[in-house]
Design a protein around this motif. Structure first.
Motif, mmCIF file in Angstrom:
data_model
loop_
_atom_site.group_PDB
_atom_site.id
_atom_site.type_symbol
_atom_site.label_atom_id
_atom_site.label_comp_id
_atom_site.label_asym_id
_atom_site.label_seq_id
_atom_site.Cartn_x
_atom_site.Cartn_y
_atom_site.Cartn_z
ATOM 1 N N ALA A 43 0.816 -1.213 0.000
ATOM 2 C CA ALA A 43 0.000 0.000 0.000
ATOM 3 C C ALA A 43 0.848 1.261 0.000
ATOM 4 N N GLU A 44 2.033 1.241 0.619
ATOM 5 C CA GLU A 44 2.887 2.429 0.669
ATOM 6 C C GLU A 44 3.310 2.855 -0.729
ATOM 7 N N SER A 45 3.702 1.907 -1.524
ATOM 8 C CA SER A 45 4.150 2.244 -2.867
ATOM 9 C C SER A 45 2.975 2.584 -3.778
ATOM 10 N N VAL A 50 0.696 6.259 -7.719
ATOM 11 C CA VAL A 50 -0.394 7.084 -8.241
ATOM 12 C C VAL A 50 0.140 8.453 -8.635
ATOM 13 N N ALA A 51 0.993 9.020 -7.788
ATOM 14 C CA ALA A 51 1.585 10.318 -8.106
ATOM 15 C C ALA A 51 2.494 10.211 -9.321
ATOM 16 N N LYS A 52 3.250 9.114 -9.398
ATOM 17 C CA LYS A 52 4.159 8.928 -10.526
ATOM 18 C C LYS A 52 3.382 8.747 -11.824
ATOM 19 N N LEU A 56 3.703 11.001 -15.201
ATOM 20 C CA LEU A 56 4.010 10.398 -16.504
ATOM 21 C C LEU A 56 2.924 10.706 -17.531
ATOM 22 N N GLU A 57 1.659 10.633 -17.116
ATOM 23 C CA GLU A 57 0.567 10.946 -18.036
ATOM 24 C C GLU A 57 0.588 12.411 -18.449
ATOM 25 N N ILE A 93 4.017 -0.180 -13.642
ATOM 26 C CA ILE A 93 3.287 0.310 -12.482
ATOM 27 C C ILE A 93 1.883 -0.281 -12.437
ATOM 28 N N GLY A 94 1.288 -0.478 -13.624
ATOM 29 C CA GLY A 94 -0.106 -0.915 -13.708
ATOM 30 C C GLY A 94 -0.397 -2.203 -12.980
#
Length: 115
Positions: A43-45, A50-52, A56-57, A93-94
């Motif tokens: 959960a920490e990552s 989400v921010a990363k 990127l988007e 990441i997905g």
């Protein structure tokens, strides 16, 4: 009843032999990529990812909006490389679970048999 079971066995055997022949033509990298199971991250990552993902988007949208007609060939090539690396990072990441087509067929057959 016997005809149905005979047809079912014949179908399973023909699917087994057809899939063995088709997978012999595919290289090992494709086989391992199609049946990969991805373990979810802690959960920490998840908050960091989400921010990363948003960053990127945002960068992908900036590249898409950019006027590329004035760029040199080298600049366009660098942008393409950057887009590919961003898309690769987004895939990593997905996460998720990937099931091969053969596994889906086996699951469906088992559901039909036991239902």
């Amino acid at each position: 009843m016997k005809k149905t079971s005979l047809y079912l066995v014949a179908t399973c055997l023909s699917l087994t032999f057809c899939s063995l022949q088709s997978t012999a033509q595919i290289n090992d990298a494709t086989i391992t990529a199609s049946s990969t199971v991805v373990v979810p991250k802690p959960a920490e990552s998840a908050e960091i990812s989400v921010a990363k993902v948003k960053v990127l988007e945002l960068r992908l949208n900036e590249i898409n909006v950019m006027d590329k007609s004035n760029l040199t060939f080298a600049d366009k090539r660098n942008l393409r490389k950057e887009v590919r690396s961003i898309k690769q990072q987004l895939k990593e990441i997905g996460g998720g679970i990937y099931i091969s087509a053969g596994a889906i067929i086996v699951i469906i057959l088992l559901l039909i048999i036991f239902w």
